[in-house]
Write a protein that holds these residues in place. Sequence first.
Motif, mmCIF file in Angstrom:
data_model
loop_
_atom_site.group_PDB
_atom_site.id
_atom_site.type_symbol
_atom_site.label_atom_id
_atom_site.label_comp_id
_atom_site.label_asym_id
_atom_site.label_seq_id
_atom_site.Cartn_x
_atom_site.Cartn_y
_atom_site.Cartn_z
ATOM 1 N N THR A 16 -6.802 -7.934 2.900
ATOM 2 C CA THR A 16 -6.434 -7.819 4.306
ATOM 3 C C THR A 16 -5.076 -7.143 4.468
ATOM 4 O OG1 THR A 16 -5.237 -9.915 4.466
ATOM 5 C CG2 THR A 16 -7.642 -10.004 4.724
ATOM 6 N N ARG A 17 -4.785 -6.759 5.695
ATOM 7 C CA ARG A 17 -3.483 -6.171 6.012
ATOM 8 C C ARG A 17 -2.360 -7.160 5.708
ATOM 9 N NH1 ARG A 17 -0.026 -6.288 10.311
ATOM 10 N NH2 ARG A 17 1.115 -4.361 10.818
ATOM 11 N N GLU A 18 -2.586 -8.425 6.043
ATOM 12 C CA GLU A 18 -1.570 -9.449 5.796
ATOM 13 C C GLU A 18 -1.319 -9.631 4.304
ATOM 14 O OE1 GLU A 18 -3.125 -9.683 9.752
ATOM 15 O OE2 GLU A 18 -4.192 -9.772 7.820
ATOM 16 N N ASP A 19 -2.385 -9.584 3.502
ATOM 17 C CA ASP A 19 -2.233 -9.687 2.049
ATOM 18 C C ASP A 19 -1.415 -8.522 1.506
ATOM 19 O OD1 ASP A 19 -3.806 -12.031 1.800
ATOM 20 O OD2 ASP A 19 -5.643 -10.833 1.821
ATOM 21 N N GLY A 20 -1.708 -7.320 1.996
ATOM 22 C CA GLY A 20 -0.962 -6.153 1.553
ATOM 23 C C GLY A 20 0.508 -6.238 1.916
ATOM 24 N N GLN A 21 0.792 -6.727 3.107
ATOM 25 C CA GLN A 21 2.186 -6.848 3.531
ATOM 26 C C GLN A 21 2.932 -7.864 2.679
ATOM 27 O OE1 GLN A 21 2.741 -7.654 7.705
ATOM 28 N NE2 GLN A 21 4.939 -8.001 7.485
ATOM 29 N N ALA A 22 2.316 -9.010 2.417
ATOM 30 C CA ALA A 22 2.973 -10.044 1.608
ATOM 31 C C ALA A 22 3.242 -9.547 0.193
ATOM 32 C CB ALA A 22 2.111 -11.302 1.576
ATOM 33 N N ASP B 232 6.067 -7.009 0.319
ATOM 34 C CA ASP B 232 7.363 -7.678 0.517
ATOM 35 C C ASP B 232 7.973 -8.056 -0.833
ATOM 36 O OD1 ASP B 232 7.402 -7.533 3.293
ATOM 37 O OD2 ASP B 232 6.458 -9.505 3.558
ATOM 38 N N LYS B 233 7.144 -8.583 -1.732
ATOM 39 C CA LYS B 233 7.628 -8.984 -3.055
ATOM 40 C C LYS B 233 8.064 -7.773 -3.869
ATOM 41 C CE LYS B 233 4.608 -13.038 -3.248
ATOM 42 N NZ LYS B 233 3.457 -13.683 -3.952
ATOM 43 N N THR C 230 -2.823 1.057 -3.221
ATOM 44 C CA THR C 230 -3.489 -0.173 -2.812
ATOM 45 C C THR C 230 -5.000 -0.065 -3.001
ATOM 46 O OG1 THR C 230 -3.756 0.542 -0.497
ATOM 47 C CG2 THR C 230 -1.716 -0.610 -1.080
ATOM 48 N N ALA C 231 -5.644 -1.219 -3.137
ATOM 49 C CA ALA C 231 -7.090 -1.256 -3.382
ATOM 50 C C ALA C 231 -7.903 -0.906 -2.153
ATOM 51 C CB ALA C 231 -7.500 -2.642 -3.894
ATOM 52 N N ASN C 232 -7.300 -0.982 -0.967
ATOM 53 C CA ASN C 232 -7.998 -0.513 0.233
ATOM 54 C C ASN C 232 -6.983 -0.126 1.310
ATOM 55 O OD1 ASN C 232 -7.165 -2.903 1.450
ATOM 56 N ND2 ASN C 232 -9.211 -3.618 1.977
ATOM 57 N N ASP C 233 -7.473 0.446 2.389
ATOM 58 C CA ASP C 233 -6.591 0.956 3.431
ATOM 59 C C ASP C 233 -5.920 -0.153 4.233
ATOM 60 O OD1 ASP C 233 -7.123 3.604 2.783
ATOM 61 O OD2 ASP C 233 -8.746 3.806 4.236
ATOM 62 N N LEU C 234 -6.585 -1.290 4.393
ATOM 63 C CA LEU C 234 -5.964 -2.385 5.134
ATOM 64 C C LEU C 234 -4.697 -2.855 4.421
ATOM 65 C CD1 LEU C 234 -8.997 -4.549 6.311
ATOM 66 C CD2 LEU C 234 -7.532 -3.060 7.690
ATOM 67 N N GLN C 235 -4.763 -3.001 3.119
ATOM 68 C CA GLN C 235 -3.572 -3.363 2.359
ATOM 69 C C GLN C 235 -2.480 -2.319 2.549
ATOM 70 O OE1 GLN C 235 -5.094 -3.623 -1.627
ATOM 71 N NE2 GLN C 235 -5.330 -5.844 -1.549
ATOM 72 N N ALA C 236 -2.854 -1.045 2.564
ATOM 73 C CA ALA C 236 -1.871 0.023 2.730
ATOM 74 C C ALA C 236 -1.162 -0.080 4.075
ATOM 75 C CB ALA C 236 -2.546 1.388 2.592
ATOM 76 N N LEU C 237 -1.891 -0.434 5.131
ATOM 77 C CA LEU C 237 -1.252 -0.616 6.429
ATOM 78 C C LEU C 237 -0.279 -1.785 6.394
ATOM 79 C CD1 LEU C 237 -4.278 0.054 8.811
ATOM 80 C CD2 LEU C 237 -2.405 1.607 8.209
ATOM 81 N N GLY C 238 -0.582 -2.795 5.587
ATOM 82 C CA GLY C 238 0.374 -3.885 5.392
ATOM 83 C C GLY C 238 1.630 -3.417 4.681
ATOM 84 N N VAL C 239 1.465 -2.493 3.721
ATOM 85 C CA VAL C 239 2.628 -1.908 3.039
ATOM 86 C C VAL C 239 3.495 -1.159 4.039
ATOM 87 C CG1 VAL C 239 3.379 -0.269 1.273
ATOM 88 C CG2 VAL C 239 1.410 -1.745 0.837
ATOM 89 N N TYR C 240 2.880 -0.455 4.980
ATOM 90 C CA TYR C 240 3.647 0.244 6.023
ATOM 91 C C TYR C 240 4.567 -0.739 6.746
ATOM 92 C CZ TYR C 240 1.299 4.842 6.106
ATOM 93 O OH TYR C 240 0.862 6.107 5.812
ATOM 94 N N GLN C 241 4.010 -1.897 7.146
ATOM 95 C CA GLN C 241 4.817 -2.867 7.880
ATOM 96 C C GLN C 241 5.936 -3.418 7.014
ATOM 97 O OE1 GLN C 241 4.565 -3.706 11.257
ATOM 98 N NE2 GLN C 241 6.578 -4.544 10.704
#
Length: 213
Positions: free
Chosen positions: A98-104, A107-108, A121-132
């Motif tokens: 998920t996007r939240e998983d990617g962001q967390a 963050d680390k 990232t393994a998918n685009d949702l994770q990548a959008l989390g990286v953006y945040q």
Amino acid sequence: MTSAISPPPPGIEPGHGDPSVFDPMDDVPDGVPYVGATHFKGGRSAARHVAGLGHRRIAMISGPDHAFCLARAAGYRSVLETAGLPADLELIIRTGLTREDGQAAADKLLARPDRPTAIFTANDLQALGVYQAARDAGLRIPEDLSVVGYDDVPVVAWADPPLTTVHQPLAEMAAAATELALKLGRGEQVPQLGLEIATRLVVRESTASPPQD
């Protein structure tokens, strides 16, 4: 993802129940016809792209232990080995998709004193989390951090900046799976048990050379 189609079990007529296995997360059993994508090649193309730009600290946010996630991560690792880059296990985080998983996870990674200059990232949702996460850390994409996703869902072409990602041929896979299912339904012999359709890297504006120290 991988699409697998199995013939109807005895006693089930077409239209009565769903005998097919769609997008299995694990390996397809021997003897079951399937349609999939070249996930290992996709992971290689993503990692090779940022390594070719000069990045040496390339992190990966991977997913659960599903076959397609493992293949993408294996492609990433193979590029590091070929390029002679250190395989820092602390730069590989397995998490949800998920996007939240990617962001967390990002963050680390970005809190490290020797933070990565590129994240795959393994998918685009994770990548959008990286953006945040990058925005929260005051980092610019791609000037301070390059990001590569996977899947090429339509929304990422409109992200700020547009996301470099691996295009997964979902439409082609669906068409091939439908044709295979129809042949099986007619009792025809299929030419091959497994069909893998090629992925391709779509380079947009989220990747660039690493910042100079």
